[in-house]
Scaffold this motif. Structure first.
Motif, mmCIF file in Angstrom:
data_model
loop_
_atom_site.group_PDB
_atom_site.id
_atom_site.type_symbol
_atom_site.label_atom_id
_atom_site.label_comp_id
_atom_site.label_asym_id
_atom_site.label_seq_id
_atom_site.Cartn_x
_atom_site.Cartn_y
_atom_site.Cartn_z
ATOM 1 N N ILE A 1 0.851 -1.183 0.000
ATOM 2 C CA ILE A 1 0.000 0.000 0.000
ATOM 3 C C ILE A 1 0.891 1.238 0.000
ATOM 4 O O ILE A 1 1.864 1.303 0.743
ATOM 5 N N TYR A 2 0.521 2.207 -0.835
ATOM 6 C CA TYR A 2 1.302 3.431 -0.977
ATOM 7 C C TYR A 2 0.393 4.647 -0.895
ATOM 8 O O TYR A 2 -0.755 4.591 -1.319
ATOM 9 N N HIS A 3 0.951 5.766 -0.391
ATOM 10 C CA HIS A 3 0.279 7.048 -0.606
ATOM 11 C C HIS A 3 0.359 7.298 -2.109
ATOM 12 O O HIS A 3 1.392 7.029 -2.733
ATOM 13 N N SER A 4 -0.688 7.816 -2.699
ATOM 14 C CA SER A 4 -0.660 8.048 -4.148
ATOM 15 C C SER A 4 0.446 9.027 -4.528
ATOM 16 O O SER A 4 1.069 8.893 -5.574
ATOM 17 N N THR A 5 0.723 10.008 -3.662
ATOM 18 C CA THR A 5 1.791 10.972 -3.960
ATOM 19 C C THR A 5 3.181 10.335 -3.868
ATOM 20 O O THR A 5 4.087 10.729 -4.591
ATOM 21 N N CYS A 6 3.348 9.355 -3.000
ATOM 22 C CA CYS A 6 4.649 8.695 -2.862
ATOM 23 C C CYS A 6 4.982 7.840 -4.084
ATOM 24 O O CYS A 6 6.117 7.801 -4.539
ATOM 25 N N VAL A 7 3.995 7.159 -4.619
ATOM 26 C CA VAL A 7 4.250 6.212 -5.696
ATOM 27 C C VAL A 7 4.112 6.835 -7.085
ATOM 28 O O VAL A 7 4.542 6.247 -8.078
ATOM 29 N N ALA A 8 3.574 8.041 -7.188
ATOM 30 C CA ALA A 8 3.317 8.660 -8.495
ATOM 31 C C ALA A 8 4.583 8.817 -9.334
ATOM 32 O O ALA A 8 4.600 8.452 -10.512
ATOM 33 N N SER A 9 5.637 9.343 -8.756
ATOM 34 C CA SER A 9 6.864 9.549 -9.543
ATOM 35 C C SER A 9 7.514 8.214 -9.907
ATOM 36 O O SER A 9 8.086 8.071 -10.977
ATOM 37 N N TRP A 10 7.424 7.230 -9.026
ATOM 38 C CA TRP A 10 7.958 5.908 -9.323
ATOM 39 C C TRP A 10 7.216 5.281 -10.503
ATOM 40 O O TRP A 10 7.824 4.750 -11.429
ATOM 41 N N LEU A 11 5.888 5.347 -10.481
ATOM 42 C CA LEU A 11 5.093 4.755 -11.559
ATOM 43 C C LEU A 11 5.331 5.448 -12.887
ATOM 44 O O LEU A 11 5.351 4.805 -13.936
ATOM 45 N N TYR A 12 5.522 6.765 -12.850
ATOM 46 C CA TYR A 12 5.798 7.502 -14.079
ATOM 47 C C TYR A 12 7.106 7.023 -14.703
ATOM 48 O O TYR A 12 7.225 6.868 -15.911
ATOM 49 N N LYS A 13 8.076 6.736 -13.857
ATOM 50 C CA LYS A 13 9.396 6.359 -14.332
ATOM 51 C C LYS A 13 9.495 4.866 -14.687
ATOM 52 O O LYS A 13 10.052 4.496 -15.705
ATOM 53 N N TYR A 14 8.958 3.995 -13.842
ATOM 54 C CA TYR A 14 9.173 2.554 -13.999
ATOM 55 C C TYR A 14 7.924 1.744 -14.346
ATOM 56 O O TYR A 14 8.034 0.619 -14.816
ATOM 57 N N ASN A 15 6.729 2.249 -14.035
ATOM 58 C CA ASN A 15 5.475 1.560 -14.319
ATOM 59 C C ASN A 15 5.424 0.152 -13.731
ATOM 60 O O ASN A 15 4.926 -0.784 -14.335
ATOM 61 N N SER A 16 5.982 -0.005 -12.542
ATOM 62 C CA SER A 16 5.934 -1.293 -11.864
ATOM 63 C C SER A 16 5.863 -1.063 -10.358
ATOM 64 O O SER A 16 6.204 0.010 -9.870
#
Length: 72
Positions: free
Chosen positions: A37-52
């Motif tokens: 489980i992630y805060h949406s703000t914490c994982v947003a930059s990760w998902l943009y970069k890696y999509n995993s």
């Protein structure tokens, strides 16, 4: 685990920042594979970069799998 089930747990922690998630205030994203489980703000930059998922590395979103409007 559904959002309602979080209310019965004492603490739900963001897997990235390790801060407690208040499910009534914070927007969250959950990986369906490993249930991290992630805060949406914490994982947003990760998902943009890696999509995993940062934990299990499974693909989070398929870029070509958008909802398509039917053309009449």
């Amino acid at each position: 685990m559904k959002q309602n089930e979080y209310k019965f747990k004492k603490e739900v922690q963001c897997t990235i920042c390790h801060r407690i998630i208040d499910v009534n205030r914070h927007k969250t994203i959950k990986c369906f594979y490993c249930v991290s489980i992630y805060h949406s703000t914490c994982v947003a930059s990760w998902l943009y970069k890696y999509n995993s998922c940062p934990m299990c590395q499974n693909v989070f979103l398929y870029p070509n799998n958008y909802f398509k409007r039917s053309v009449s």
